[in-house]
Motif scaffolding. Structure first.
Motif, PDB file in Angstrom:
ATOM      1  N   PRO A 185       1.201  -1.201   0.323  1.00  0.00           N
ATOM      2  CA  PRO A 185      -0.161   0.201  -0.347  1.00  0.00           C
ATOM      3  C   PRO A 185       0.590   1.097  -0.241  1.00  0.00           C
ATOM      4  CG  PRO A 185      -0.474  -1.143   2.015  1.00  0.00           C
ATOM      5  CD  PRO A 185       0.161  -2.247   1.136  1.00  0.00           C
ATOM      6  N   TRP A 186       1.996   1.143   0.419  1.00  0.00           N
ATOM      7  CA  TRP A 186       2.342   2.456   0.374  1.00  0.00           C
ATOM      8  C   TRP A 186       3.045   3.309  -0.707  1.00  0.00           C
ATOM      9  CZ3 TRP A 186       4.394  -2.201   2.199  1.00  0.00           C
ATOM     10  CH2 TRP A 186       5.344  -3.079   1.392  1.00  0.00           C
ATOM     11  N   GLU A 187       3.191   2.275  -1.947  1.00  0.00           N
ATOM     12  CA  GLU A 187       3.274   2.305  -3.074  1.00  0.00           C
ATOM     13  C   GLU A 187       2.363   2.916  -3.818  1.00  0.00           C
ATOM     14  OE1 GLU A 187       4.496  -0.984  -5.727  1.00  0.00           O
ATOM     15  OE2 GLU A 187       6.710  -1.428  -4.030  1.00  0.00           O
ATOM     16  N   ALA A 188       1.164   3.503  -3.044  1.00  0.00           N
ATOM     17  CA  ALA A 188      -0.448   3.787  -4.112  1.00  0.00           C
ATOM     18  C   ALA A 188      -0.368   5.215  -3.177  1.00  0.00           C
ATOM     19  CB  ALA A 188      -1.657   2.820  -4.196  1.00  0.00           C
ATOM     20  N   ILE A 189      -0.109   5.128  -2.062  1.00  0.00           N
ATOM     21  CA  ILE A 189      -0.220   6.131  -1.500  1.00  0.00           C
ATOM     22  C   ILE A 189      -0.590   7.394  -1.677  1.00  0.00           C
ATOM     23  CG2 ILE A 189       0.305   7.628   0.701  1.00  0.00           C
ATOM     24  CD1 ILE A 189      -1.130   5.151   1.653  1.00  0.00           C
ATOM     25  N   GLY A 190       0.645   8.249  -2.776  1.00  0.00           N
ATOM     26  CA  GLY A 190       0.741   9.636  -3.344  1.00  0.00           C
ATOM     27  C   GLY A 190      -0.416   9.179  -4.207  1.00  0.00           C
ATOM     28  N   HIS A 191      -1.012   8.288  -4.572  1.00  0.00           N
ATOM     29  CA  HIS A 191      -2.120   8.533  -6.222  1.00  0.00           C
ATOM     30  C   HIS A 191      -3.783   8.226  -5.093  1.00  0.00           C
ATOM     31  CE1 HIS A 191      -0.092   7.114  -9.708  1.00  0.00           C
ATOM     32  NE2 HIS A 191       0.616   6.192  -8.717  1.00  0.00           N
ATOM     33  N   ALA A 192      -2.959   7.812  -3.574  1.00  0.00           N
ATOM     34  CA  ALA A 192      -4.503   7.849  -2.316  1.00  0.00           C
ATOM     35  C   ALA A 192      -4.841   9.744  -3.184  1.00  0.00           C
ATOM     36  CB  ALA A 192      -4.064   7.465  -1.225  1.00  0.00           C
ATOM     37  N   LYS A 193      -3.792   9.967  -2.431  1.00  0.00           N
ATOM     38  CA  LYS A 193      -3.731  11.484  -2.159  1.00  0.00           C
ATOM     39  C   LYS A 193      -4.107  12.798  -3.242  1.00  0.00           C
ATOM     40  CE  LYS A 193      -0.711  15.532  -0.426  1.00  0.00           C
ATOM     41  NZ  LYS A 193       0.149  15.823   0.365  1.00  0.00           N
ATOM     42  N   SER A 194      -3.661  12.093  -4.423  1.00  0.00           N
ATOM     43  CA  SER A 194      -4.042  12.859  -5.592  1.00  0.00           C
ATOM     44  C   SER A 194      -5.527  12.703  -6.026  1.00  0.00           C
ATOM     45  CB  SER A 194      -3.427  12.354  -6.677  1.00  0.00           C
ATOM     46  OG  SER A 194      -2.224  12.581  -6.864  1.00  0.00           O
ATOM     47  N   LEU A 218       4.975   5.418   7.218  1.00  0.00           N
ATOM     48  CA  LEU A 218       6.339   6.643   6.884  1.00  0.00           C
ATOM     49  C   LEU A 218       5.278   6.986   5.659  1.00  0.00           C
ATOM     50  CD1 LEU A 218       9.095   4.365   6.840  1.00  0.00           C
ATOM     51  CD2 LEU A 218       9.126   6.450   8.740  1.00  0.00           C
ATOM     52  N   ALA A 219       5.288   6.318   4.404  1.00  0.00           N
ATOM     53  CA  ALA A 219       4.920   7.261   3.353  1.00  0.00           C
ATOM     54  C   ALA A 219       4.014   8.151   3.724  1.00  0.00           C
ATOM     55  CB  ALA A 219       4.318   6.094   2.358  1.00  0.00           C
ATOM     56  N   MET A 220       2.647   7.810   4.602  1.00  0.00           N
ATOM     57  CA  MET A 220       1.586   8.530   4.541  1.00  0.00           C
ATOM     58  C   MET A 220       2.019   9.741   5.205  1.00  0.00           C
ATOM     59  SD  MET A 220      -1.558   6.433   6.758  1.00  0.00           S
ATOM     60  CE  MET A 220      -2.338   4.779   5.125  1.00  0.00           C
ATOM     61  N   GLU A 221       3.249   9.631   6.413  1.00  0.00           N
ATOM     62  CA  GLU A 221       3.889  10.694   7.095  1.00  0.00           C
ATOM     63  C   GLU A 221       4.501  11.505   5.770  1.00  0.00           C
ATOM     64  OE1 GLU A 221       6.778  10.340  10.418  1.00  0.00           O
ATOM     65  OE2 GLU A 221       5.302  11.291  11.119  1.00  0.00           O
ATOM     66  N   GLU A 222       5.843  11.308   5.092  1.00  0.00           N
ATOM     67  CA  GLU A 222       5.608  11.145   3.759  1.00  0.00           C
ATOM     68  C   GLU A 222       5.397  12.812   3.416  1.00  0.00           C
ATOM     69  OE1 GLU A 222       8.877  10.570  -0.105  1.00  0.00           O
ATOM     70  OE2 GLU A 222       7.928   8.914   1.848  1.00  0.00           O
ATOM     71  N   TYR A 223       3.897  11.692   2.289  1.00  0.00           N
ATOM     72  CA  TYR A 223       3.039  12.680   1.835  1.00  0.00           C
ATOM     73  C   TYR A 223       1.898  13.727   2.634  1.00  0.00           C
ATOM     74  CZ  TYR A 223       3.994  10.114  -2.048  1.00  0.00           C
ATOM     75  OH  TYR A 223       4.533   9.569  -3.579  1.00  0.00           O
ATOM     76  N   GLY A 224       2.028  13.580   3.898  1.00  0.00           N
ATOM     77  CA  GLY A 224       1.568  15.196   4.561  1.00  0.00           C
ATOM     78  C   GLY A 224       0.163  14.714   5.474  1.00  0.00           C
ATOM     79  N   PHE A 225      -0.142  13.489   5.362  1.00  0.00           N
ATOM     80  CA  PHE A 225      -1.208  12.848   6.158  1.00  0.00           C
ATOM     81  C   PHE A 225      -0.972  13.402   7.915  1.00  0.00           C
ATOM     82  CE2 PHE A 225      -1.648  10.760   2.556  1.00  0.00           C
ATOM     83  CZ  PHE A 225      -3.366  10.963   2.267  1.00  0.00           C
ATOM     84  N   THR A 226      -2.201  13.573   8.459  1.00  0.00           N
ATOM     85  CA  THR A 226      -1.940  13.240   9.764  1.00  0.00           C
ATOM     86  C   THR A 226      -3.189  12.744  10.590  1.00  0.00           C
ATOM     87  OG1 THR A 226      -3.599  15.190   8.953  1.00  0.00           O
ATOM     88  CG2 THR A 226      -1.599  15.956   9.327  1.00  0.00           C
ATOM     89  N   GLU A 227      -3.206  12.624  11.722  1.00  0.00           N
ATOM     90  CA  GLU A 227      -4.300  11.529  12.244  1.00  0.00           C
ATOM     91  C   GLU A 227      -3.696  10.157  12.235  1.00  0.00           C
ATOM     92  OE1 GLU A 227      -8.088  13.744  11.819  1.00  0.00           O
ATOM     93  OE2 GLU A 227      -7.721  14.779  13.694  1.00  0.00           O
ATOM     94  N   ILE A 228      -2.910  10.042  11.940  1.00  0.00           N
ATOM     95  CA  ILE A 228      -2.373   8.914  11.770  1.00  0.00           C
ATOM     96  C   ILE A 228      -2.061   7.783  12.802  1.00  0.00           C
ATOM     97  CG2 ILE A 228       0.055   6.754  10.573  1.00  0.00           C
ATOM     98  CD1 ILE A 228       0.586   9.620   9.113  1.00  0.00           C
ATOM     99  N   ASN A 229      -3.243   6.478  12.852  1.00  0.00           N
ATOM    100  CA  ASN A 229      -3.962   5.465  13.719  1.00  0.00           C
ATOM    101  C   ASN A 229      -3.422   4.054  13.361  1.00  0.00           C
ATOM    102  OD1 ASN A 229      -6.583   4.988  14.221  1.00  0.00           O
ATOM    103  ND2 ASN A 229      -6.165   7.367  13.620  1.00  0.00           N
ATOM    104  N   THR A 230      -3.390   3.222  14.381  1.00  0.00           N
ATOM    105  CA  THR A 230      -3.151   1.957  13.683  1.00  0.00           C
ATOM    106  C   THR A 230      -4.298   0.821  14.516  1.00  0.00           C
ATOM    107  OG1 THR A 230      -1.533   1.487  11.910  1.00  0.00           O
ATOM    108  CG2 THR A 230      -2.580   0.127  12.962  1.00  0.00           C
ATOM    109  N   LEU A 231      -5.142  -0.098  13.974  1.00  0.00           N
ATOM    110  CA  LEU A 231      -6.293  -0.599  15.118  1.00  0.00           C
ATOM    111  C   LEU A 231      -5.975  -1.885  14.967  1.00  0.00           C
ATOM    112  CD1 LEU A 231      -9.531   1.630  14.214  1.00  0.00           C
ATOM    113  CD2 LEU A 231      -7.573   1.630  16.226  1.00  0.00           C
ATOM    114  N   GLU A 232      -6.635  -2.862  15.466  1.00  0.00           N
ATOM    115  CA  GLU A 232      -6.494  -4.302  15.502  1.00  0.00           C
ATOM    116  C   GLU A 232      -7.679  -4.447  15.799  1.00  0.00           C
ATOM    117  OE1 GLU A 232      -4.420  -8.097  15.951  1.00  0.00           O
ATOM    118  OE2 GLU A 232      -3.987  -7.180  16.925  1.00  0.00           O
ATOM    119  N   ILE A 233      -8.694  -5.363  15.385  1.00  0.00           N
ATOM    120  CA  ILE A 233     -10.247  -5.116  15.582  1.00  0.00           C
ATOM    121  C   ILE A 233     -10.869  -6.844  15.912  1.00  0.00           C
ATOM    122  CG2 ILE A 233     -12.668  -5.606  15.550  1.00  0.00           C
ATOM    123  CD1 ILE A 233     -11.097  -2.756  15.731  1.00  0.00           C
ATOM    124  N   LEU A 234     -10.930  -7.466  16.837  1.00  0.00           N
ATOM    125  CA  LEU A 234     -10.850  -8.890  17.456  1.00  0.00           C
ATOM    126  C   LEU A 234     -12.155  -9.265  18.530  1.00  0.00           C
ATOM    127  CD1 LEU A 234      -7.397  -9.238  19.347  1.00  0.00           C
ATOM    128  CD2 LEU A 234      -7.886  -9.994  17.155  1.00  0.00           C
TER     129      LEU A 234
END
Length: 306
Positions: A185-194, A218-234
């Protein structure tokens, strides 16, 4: 028949869900002159299904019976033909909430896979929204188009067969949300931002491995995304059962019975609480967790376009 609009009667060409029990159901395409075999006997589409109401109880040739249910994204997730590993309701529910999806939202998705999440997103953004879904594998993309057409939602979704990491989603600055379920997914973060609207758009990435999550963050941070958080749902499921527990002998019940002249042989006292005390056990309803539960499926990483 449409997955986003309820139809009362079963029609020729519909996709219906044959419900034999909570752990046994399957989809069937209703067609004139066709029969479906079940463990309870044959279902004849022309006489047993077409023209009947959804939710009807249908008697099979051996005397057993089944229910015929109108399809929903939830039922489809449980019964769809697997072309890839799919997302289930536990992850889908948090994705639709955290991406802030609503009627009218524009969503970009990659990859389409078996269409489990796609159907849930389409139902959420209908009737004014749209889903742009990208699938790298040509045959899976063609099958997804066919299913969306059969399910009456083709006007709400555009399926594109291309590599999202190289070619993007085919749209720019219109999406309210982007969802990624791809190996890198890190390879598509730029296209997602566009693809996202100018400000405030949400993105979610589903990855089974924590190393994928690290590179994506790291890619999200590089492209300027904020409020980055990771969840795991059990998900932990509880069964409601009748539990029988022994009552401890504290000595007071016997004294109270003797002082009040309680007679256990009197039929009028058999159903009283004191009678239960003398039997030494009490029954009540309780939630009991299953011995096994579904473990890790994947990590969900969310972020906001700043």
């Amino acid at each position: 028949m449409s997955f986003v609009e309820y139809g009362d009667l079963i029609k020729d060409g519909d996709t219906a869900i044959v419900f034999l029990g909570h752990e046994s159901m399957f989809p069937v395409k209703v067609q004139h002159g066709t029969v479906t075999q079940t463990k309870y006997g044959v279902i004849r589409h022309s006489t047993d299904l077409i023209g009947k109401k959804y939710g009807s109880k249908v008697t099979c040739s051996k005397g057993g019976w089944v229910f015929i249910l109108h399809p929903t994204p939830e039922l489809w997730t449980m019964n769809l033909p697997h072309r890839t590993q799919i997302l289930y309701s536990t992850d889908i529910s948090i994705i639709t909430m955290m991406l802030e999806l609503k009627p009218g939202s524009i969503v970009c998705e990659s990859g389409t896979g078996s269409g489990s999440l796609s159907h849930a997103v389409i139902r959420t953004v209908a009737p004014m929204g749209h889903l742009y879904t990208v699938e790298f594998h040509q045959q899976r993309a063609e099958k997804a188009r066919e299913e969306f057409r059969e399910h009456g939602v083709e006007h709400l979704v555009t399926v594109t067969n291309q590599d999202v990491c190289k070619n993007g989603f085919g749209v720019s600055n219109i999406a309210d949300a982007v969802f990624l379920d791809i190996p890198s997914p890190w390879e598509a973060i730029g296209h997602a931002k566009s693809a996202l609207k100018a400000e405030g758009g949400r993105i979610c990435s589903f990855s089974p491995c924590i190393e994928q999550v690290q590179r994506t963050c790291l890619a999200m941070e590089e492209y300027g995304f904020t409020e980055i958080n990771t969840l795991e749902i059990l998900l932990r499921v509880y069964n409601v059962r009748t539990i029988s527990l022994q009552i401890p002998d504290l000595g007071k019940a016997a004294e109270d019975n003797s002082s009040t002249g309680f007679d256990s042989s009197n039929p009028s006292n058999q159903g009283s609480p004191c009678s239960n005390l003398q039997q030494g056990a009490v029954q009540f309803k309780s939630g009991v967790p299953l011995r096994e539960m579904v473990g890790h499926t994947g990590y969900l990483t969310f972020a906001t376009k700043s």
